[in-house]
Motif scaffolding. Structure first.
Motif, PDB file in Angstrom:
ATOM      1  N   UNK A 229       0.867  -1.191   0.075  1.00  0.00           N
ATOM      2  CA  UNK A 229       0.050   0.030  -0.043  1.00  0.00           C
ATOM      3  C   UNK A 229       0.892   1.337   0.229  1.00  0.00           C
ATOM      4  N   UNK A 230       0.435   2.217  -0.798  1.00  0.00           N
ATOM      5  CA  UNK A 230       1.168   3.754  -0.980  1.00  0.00           C
ATOM      6  C   UNK A 230       0.634   4.134   0.266  1.00  0.00           C
ATOM      7  N   UNK A 231      -0.316   3.785   1.256  1.00  0.00           N
ATOM      8  CA  UNK A 231      -0.806   4.328   2.517  1.00  0.00           C
ATOM      9  C   UNK A 231      -1.064   6.050   2.043  1.00  0.00           C
ATOM     10  N   UNK A 242       5.108   8.261   0.236  1.00  0.00           N
ATOM     11  CA  UNK A 242       4.471   7.260  -0.814  1.00  0.00           C
ATOM     12  C   UNK A 242       5.572   6.478  -1.428  1.00  0.00           C
ATOM     13  N   UNK A 243       6.471   7.282  -1.947  1.00  0.00           N
ATOM     14  CA  UNK A 243       7.551   6.563  -2.866  1.00  0.00           C
ATOM     15  C   UNK A 243       8.230   5.525  -1.890  1.00  0.00           C
ATOM     16  N   UNK A 244       8.510   5.632  -0.883  1.00  0.00           N
ATOM     17  CA  UNK A 244       9.173   4.625   0.107  1.00  0.00           C
ATOM     18  C   UNK A 244       8.249   3.530   0.266  1.00  0.00           C
ATOM     19  N   UNK A 245       7.038   3.692   0.616  1.00  0.00           N
ATOM     20  CA  UNK A 245       6.074   2.709   0.902  1.00  0.00           C
ATOM     21  C   UNK A 245       5.884   1.922  -0.289  1.00  0.00           C
ATOM     22  N   UNK A 246       5.891   2.238  -1.428  1.00  0.00           N
ATOM     23  CA  UNK A 246       5.710   1.391  -2.695  1.00  0.00           C
ATOM     24  C   UNK A 246       6.833   0.955  -3.043  1.00  0.00           C
ATOM     25  N   UNK A 249       8.012  -1.583  -0.303  1.00  0.00           N
ATOM     26  CA  UNK A 249       6.799  -2.777  -0.198  1.00  0.00           C
ATOM     27  C   UNK A 249       7.095  -3.757  -1.328  1.00  0.00           C
ATOM     28  N   UNK A 250       7.382  -3.251  -2.536  1.00  0.00           N
ATOM     29  CA  UNK A 250       7.578  -4.336  -3.600  1.00  0.00           C
ATOM     30  C   UNK A 250       8.656  -5.093  -3.371  1.00  0.00           C
ATOM     31  N   UNK A 251       9.798  -4.592  -2.938  1.00  0.00           N
ATOM     32  CA  UNK A 251      10.894  -5.395  -2.946  1.00  0.00           C
ATOM     33  C   UNK A 251      10.791  -6.631  -1.972  1.00  0.00           C
ATOM     34  N   UNK A 252       9.522  -6.901  -1.138  1.00  0.00           N
ATOM     35  CA  UNK A 252       9.575  -7.863  -0.090  1.00  0.00           C
ATOM     36  C   UNK A 252       8.637  -9.109  -0.821  1.00  0.00           C
ATOM     37  N   UNK A 253       8.088  -8.551  -1.969  1.00  0.00           N
ATOM     38  CA  UNK A 253       7.684  -9.798  -2.832  1.00  0.00           C
ATOM     39  C   UNK A 253       7.907 -10.319  -4.173  1.00  0.00           C
TER      40      UNK A 253
END
Length: 303
Positions: A229-231, A242-246, A249-253
């Motif tokens: 989530x961009x939260x 927003x940049x950091x969240x995405x 987050x993407x690099x975890x999956x």
């Protein structure tokens, strides 16, 4: 002297109050006209309640009152509603692609949608738009552009009022049907996927989520929650957050379904988008639109 006097300001206040009342009444009238038109269209397209439903008393209350027959969560009267609201789906999903990212934008279309589409086109990225009901000429043009440029459009909501649509499975179907039919009429493409407002399991739908999910799956639709989530639903989040969240987050999956929002007040989301795309592409991630052939990310049922 009249201007600047107490009498002058009293008149100003009265005029403002009158304008507020006129605006409110006009909005209600326009909403009523729009709802009446959509009910008529649903009936003409065979999506209205079947005549066998005991709750149908007249054409005027066909869509609004049938949920009264759903007296408990054990009732299955909703299965008779909207017989054409279904798609063929064998739920055989493709294998997940490595380092795949599925960007999804909720709540549009908005004044920012054209700019989002421009950025996606510039970076050759396809995405998914879960839209709220809007049949304005501007919105219709955007839906057609989305389809033409290879994006997927899914249903999000018509009213987006959680307390209303999660009263029952019937209420959810009422809300879903209007947006689904509108999209099919405008684009010529029947939507096959959707996202529950607030996600498939939330504090508003605890009493009906299992029943509603089962009914939507029975009708062949696929729903998508998210694992990144961009939260950006909050007003306090910044572009950098927003940049950091995405990106983090993407690099975890290996496969990410990313939740973002397409609203006119989400300028920080818009400004963060180019950097998100460029940085993830540089790291080898590929972007795809969601289709019913993509295995969903779904929230776990609550014990």
């Amino acid at each position: 002297m009249y201007f600047g006097s107490v009498r002058f300001f009293k008149h100003i206040i009265l005029i403002v109050m009158a304008l507020v009342v006129i605006f409110s009444v006009s909005s209600c009238v326009l909403m009523g006209i729009s709802n009446h038109h959509m009910k008529k269209v649903l009936q003409e397209n065979g999506l209205a309640v079947t005549a066998k439903s005991p709750s149908v008393s007249s054409d005027s209350n066909m869509l609004l009152d049938h949920h009264n027959s759903e007296n408990s969560t054990a009732s299955f009267e909703y299965q008779k509603l909207y017989p054409k609201l279904a798609i063929e789906n064998d739920f055989k999903y493709n294998n997940d692609l490595p380092k795949s990212v599925y960007l999804s934008f909720d709540d549009g279309p908005s004044s920012l949608t054209p700019q989002i589409l421009d950025i996606l086109k510039e970076h050759n990225v396809k995405a998914t738009f879960f839209i709220n009901y809007s049949d304005s000429m501007e919105s219709q043009a955007l839906y057609k552009r989305m389809i033409d440029e290879g994006h997927t459009i899914g249903v999000h909501s018509t009213c987006h009022q959680y307390a209303t649509i999660y009263q029952s499975t019937s209420e959810f179907l009422d809300d879903f049907a209007q947006t689904a039919l509108m999209l099919e009429q405008v684009t010529g493409v029947k939507p096959e996927i959707f996202r529950f407002p607030g996600g498939s399991i939330n504090s508003y739908n605890r009493a009906v989520y299992q029943q509603t999910i089962s009914e939507m799956l029975r009708r062949g639709y696929t729903y998508y929650d998210w694992n990144v989530s961009a939260d950006d639903a909050t007003s306090t989040v910044t572009r950098d957050q927003i940049y950091t969240n995405v990106v983090n987050g993407v690099q975890k999956y290996n496969k990410s379904i990313v939740l973002m929002h397409d609203l006119s007040n989400k300028s920080d989301t818009l400004s963060a988008l180019p950097s998100i795309l460029e940085d993830l592409q540089a790291k080898g991630y590929k972007f795809y639109p969601l289709t019913k052939d993509v295995k969903p990310v779904a929230f776990d049922y609550v014990d």
